[in-house]
Design a protein around this motif. Structure first.
Motif: not given
Length: 407
Positions: A84, A231, A235, A237, A297
């Motif tokens: 990240l 996330t 992102l 996730g 992620i």
């Protein structure tokens, strides 16, 4: 008019350098979803993530069983934290970890921050910050006898540096601000906010939930002290995927978070009496991290690494600008008001538009496969995830909003 608008959208899609990446997402070809305009609340899953999760269940979990902790899982919060940091946070390794919810990590970071300034009694926050941020800080202030100093931002903008400078003082321990305002989409000048905060001797904690993955971040060069973010938005996730926390390296020797758990202890498998915090960012971990929730992620980070955040931001700006153009043309004549900054330099990855009927028509839009979200008192938030959203999809969604207002 409708055919011309759709033709223009098709032209923009044809010229979009990221158009091919949309096919990598599950549901991109679902005919029942006409326009997904809520990628800033829950991102679509990547096809690669579906494969990764299935392989994990049958292989790493089902095959390696408890051995997985020694082979990979124990270090995964730090490993993904460093991914990240490198890909989307603009941060050096060793400052980021992942594992709790945003709420829990925000609590840990804020408590740890005010302990670094024990002689100071005030926490600065704005009234338009996300509710969790406000509630957590209210709880901390109540427990510690601190005073909350409230900034009153323009709800269609955000916190300006001048407003921040007017409230910080030698009494300020911590400033907590959203990098992108959850309602208006206002993009904070984070470097300037850090400078003002530090000039007062305080620490800056940024909430990155609505910016990470859509806006380039440079936490290290901006001199941000602490940061938290989720996330499951840009992102991808998945629902409830764990949040991440960042603690600037220079603070880690003295930083202490309040939820002491075995995985954040030095030599955790010694099972010893008494808590001794681990060195570095690992001390931010408390209990066993949700390994399954971390898997997807990695695929989005790999994709962003392939594309580059500059390209993601360029597409994001193009989508929000196009949405504003359509709103001015189709919706403003029907009484809709724009609730987001029109200056692209001050705008994140979503916009919000206001109309008294939006609470009423949101459910109708969902029924016809157009999915924005509603934010009180009368806002319709249009979240455009650059890697999975196209211009034609955006146009179809705004045309549907127009049709419902005309109905």
């Amino acid at each position: 008019m409708t055919s011309a608008l759709l033709a223009r959208a098709a032209e923009l899609d044809a010229r979009d350098p990221l158009r091919a990446y949309r096919d990598r997402f599950v549901g991109s070809d679902d005919p029942e979803v006409v326009a997904y305009l809520d990628g800033n609340s829950l991102g679509r899953p990547l096809r690669a993530s579906a494969e990764r999760i299935n392989a994990f269940v049958t292989g790493a979990w089902g095959g390696r069983l408890i051995r997985g902790w020694d082979e990979q899982w124990f270090d995964l919060p730090i490993t993904i934290g460093d991914m990240l940091a490198d890909t989307v946070l603009g941060a050096a390794p060793g400052q980021t970890t992942i594992g709790d919810s945003t709420t829990v990590l925000l609590y840990k970071l804020a408590r740890g921050a005010i302990a670094l300034r024990p002689e100071r009694t005030e926490i600065v926050v704005d009234r338009d910050n996300f509710p969790t941020d406000r509630y957590i800080l209210e709880s901390i202030a109540q427990d510690h006898g601190s005073t909350l100093r409230w900034i009153e931002p323009d709800p269609r903008g955000g916190v300006g540096v001048e407003q921040l400078a007017a409230v910080v003082s030698e009494r300020t321990a911590l400033v907590v601000l959203g990098h992108v305002a959850y309602r208006s989409g206002y993009l904070l000048d984070a470097a300037a906010a850090a400078l003002v905060t530090h000039d007062a001797g305080a620490l800056l904690l940024l909430d990155l939930c609505h910016s990470v993955g859509s806006v380039p971040l440079e936490l290290d060069s901006w001199a941000v002290d602490l940061a938290v973010g989720c996330t499951y938005k840009y992102l991808n996730g998945g629902p409830g995927s764990p949040a991440f926390g960042y603690v600037r390296a220079e603070h880690q020797d003295r930083f202490r978070q309040p939820i002491w758990g075995w995985m954040g202890r030095d030599q955790p498998f010694a099972m010893a009496q008494g808590y001794e915090p681990a060195q570095g960012i690992r001390q931010l971990i408390s209990g066993t991290p949700p390994i399954l929730g971390m898997l997807a992620i990695q695929d989005t980070l790999a994709l962003i690494g392939e594309v580059g955040m500059a390209a993601v931001r360029a597409k994001s700006l193009a989508l929000t600008e196009y949405s504003l153009d359509l709103t001015r043309e189709l919706l403003v004549p029907l009484g809709v008001e724009i609730g987001s900054p029109t200056d692209p330099e001050r705008r994140g990855g979503h916009i919000i538009i206001d109309h008294p009927r939006f609470a009423e028509i949101t459910g109708k839009l969902w029924q016809r496969g157009v999915i924005p979200d509603f934010r009180p008192p009368e806002g319709l938030r249009i979240g455009l995830s650059p890697l999975s959203t196209g211009f034609g999809e955006t146009a179809a969604g705004i045309l549907a909003i127009r049709d419902e207002l005309l109905a």
